[in-house]
Design a protein around this motif. Sequence first.
Motif, PDB file in Angstrom:
ATOM      1  N   ALA A 175      55.009   7.850  45.403  1.00 36.46           N
ATOM      2  CA  ALA A 175      55.155   6.470  45.890  1.00 36.46           C
ATOM      3  C   ALA A 175      54.912   5.487  44.745  1.00 36.46           C
ATOM      4  O   ALA A 175      54.093   5.726  43.855  1.00 36.46           O
ATOM      5  N   SER A 176      55.625   4.382  44.793  1.00 39.84           N
ATOM      6  CA  SER A 176      55.486   3.384  43.736  1.00 39.84           C
ATOM      7  C   SER A 176      54.224   2.553  43.938  1.00 39.84           C
ATOM      8  O   SER A 176      53.618   2.556  45.010  1.00 39.84           O
TER       9      SER A 176
ATOM     10  N   ASP B 236      54.130  -0.625  44.072  1.00 40.94           N
ATOM     11  CA  ASP B 236      54.440  -1.669  45.049  1.00 40.94           C
ATOM     12  C   ASP B 236      54.277  -1.166  46.480  1.00 40.94           C
ATOM     13  O   ASP B 236      53.765  -1.882  47.342  1.00 40.94           O
ATOM     14  N   GLU B 237      54.715   0.056  46.741  1.00 38.99           N
ATOM     15  CA  GLU B 237      54.558   0.637  48.079  1.00 38.99           C
ATOM     16  C   GLU B 237      53.073   0.801  48.421  1.00 38.99           C
ATOM     17  O   GLU B 237      52.657   0.522  49.547  1.00 38.99           O
ATOM     18  N   LEU B 238      52.301   1.241  47.453  1.00 35.34           N
ATOM     19  CA  LEU B 238      50.866   1.408  47.650  1.00 35.34           C
ATOM     20  C   LEU B 238      50.199   0.061  47.922  1.00 35.34           C
ATOM     21  O   LEU B 238      49.381  -0.062  48.843  1.00 35.34           O
ATOM     22  N   ARG B 239      50.563  -0.957  47.159  1.00 38.83           N
ATOM     23  CA  ARG B 239      49.998  -2.295  47.365  1.00 38.83           C
ATOM     24  C   ARG B 239      50.375  -2.845  48.737  1.00 38.83           C
ATOM     25  O   ARG B 239      49.532  -3.414  49.429  1.00 38.83           O
ATOM     26  N   ASP B 240      51.630  -2.644  49.148  1.00 36.46           N
ATOM     27  CA  ASP B 240      52.081  -3.138  50.447  1.00 36.46           C
ATOM     28  C   ASP B 240      51.355  -2.455  51.601  1.00 36.46           C
ATOM     29  O   ASP B 240      50.993  -3.093  52.589  1.00 36.46           O
ATOM     30  N   LEU B 241      51.144  -1.143  51.481  1.00 35.98           N
ATOM     31  CA  LEU B 241      50.425  -0.424  52.535  1.00 35.98           C
ATOM     32  C   LEU B 241      48.966  -0.858  52.595  1.00 35.98           C
ATOM     33  O   LEU B 241      48.409  -1.021  53.680  1.00 35.98           O
TER      34      LEU B 241
ATOM     35  N   ALA C 263      45.230   4.575  51.790  1.00 33.25           N
ATOM     36  CA  ALA C 263      46.634   4.274  51.498  1.00 33.25           C
ATOM     37  C   ALA C 263      47.227   5.332  50.568  1.00 33.25           C
ATOM     38  O   ALA C 263      48.364   5.759  50.751  1.00 33.25           O
TER      39      ALA C 263
ATOM     40  N   LEU D 106      50.518   7.963  51.694  1.00 29.32           N
ATOM     41  CA  LEU D 106      51.820   7.932  51.021  1.00 29.32           C
ATOM     42  C   LEU D 106      52.044   9.210  50.223  1.00 29.32           C
ATOM     43  O   LEU D 106      51.092   9.855  49.781  1.00 29.32           O
TER      44      LEU D 106
END
Length: 71
Positions: free
Chosen positions: A42-43, A45-50, A34, A38
């Motif tokens: 990348a934030s 939150d974006e990392l967690r979502d991916l 992940a 990205l």
Amino acid sequence: MFGFAARKILHTLFVALGVVTLVFAALRLSGDPAATMLPGDASVDELRDLRRALGLDQPLWAQYLGFLAAR
């Protein structure tokens, strides 16, 4: 003749499982997929979502079973 063919098929399946296991281990040892996918800014939150979307938030055994099932 049937025994020979059955043995060869079983051997092939065993080797294929070994290769798939080695590929899974190599991918997991190479780092966080992940974070690689990205951009650097990348934030969290974006990392967690991916990670969640890719199933990387699951236990390793669940990831391996998913990898075997080619999800």
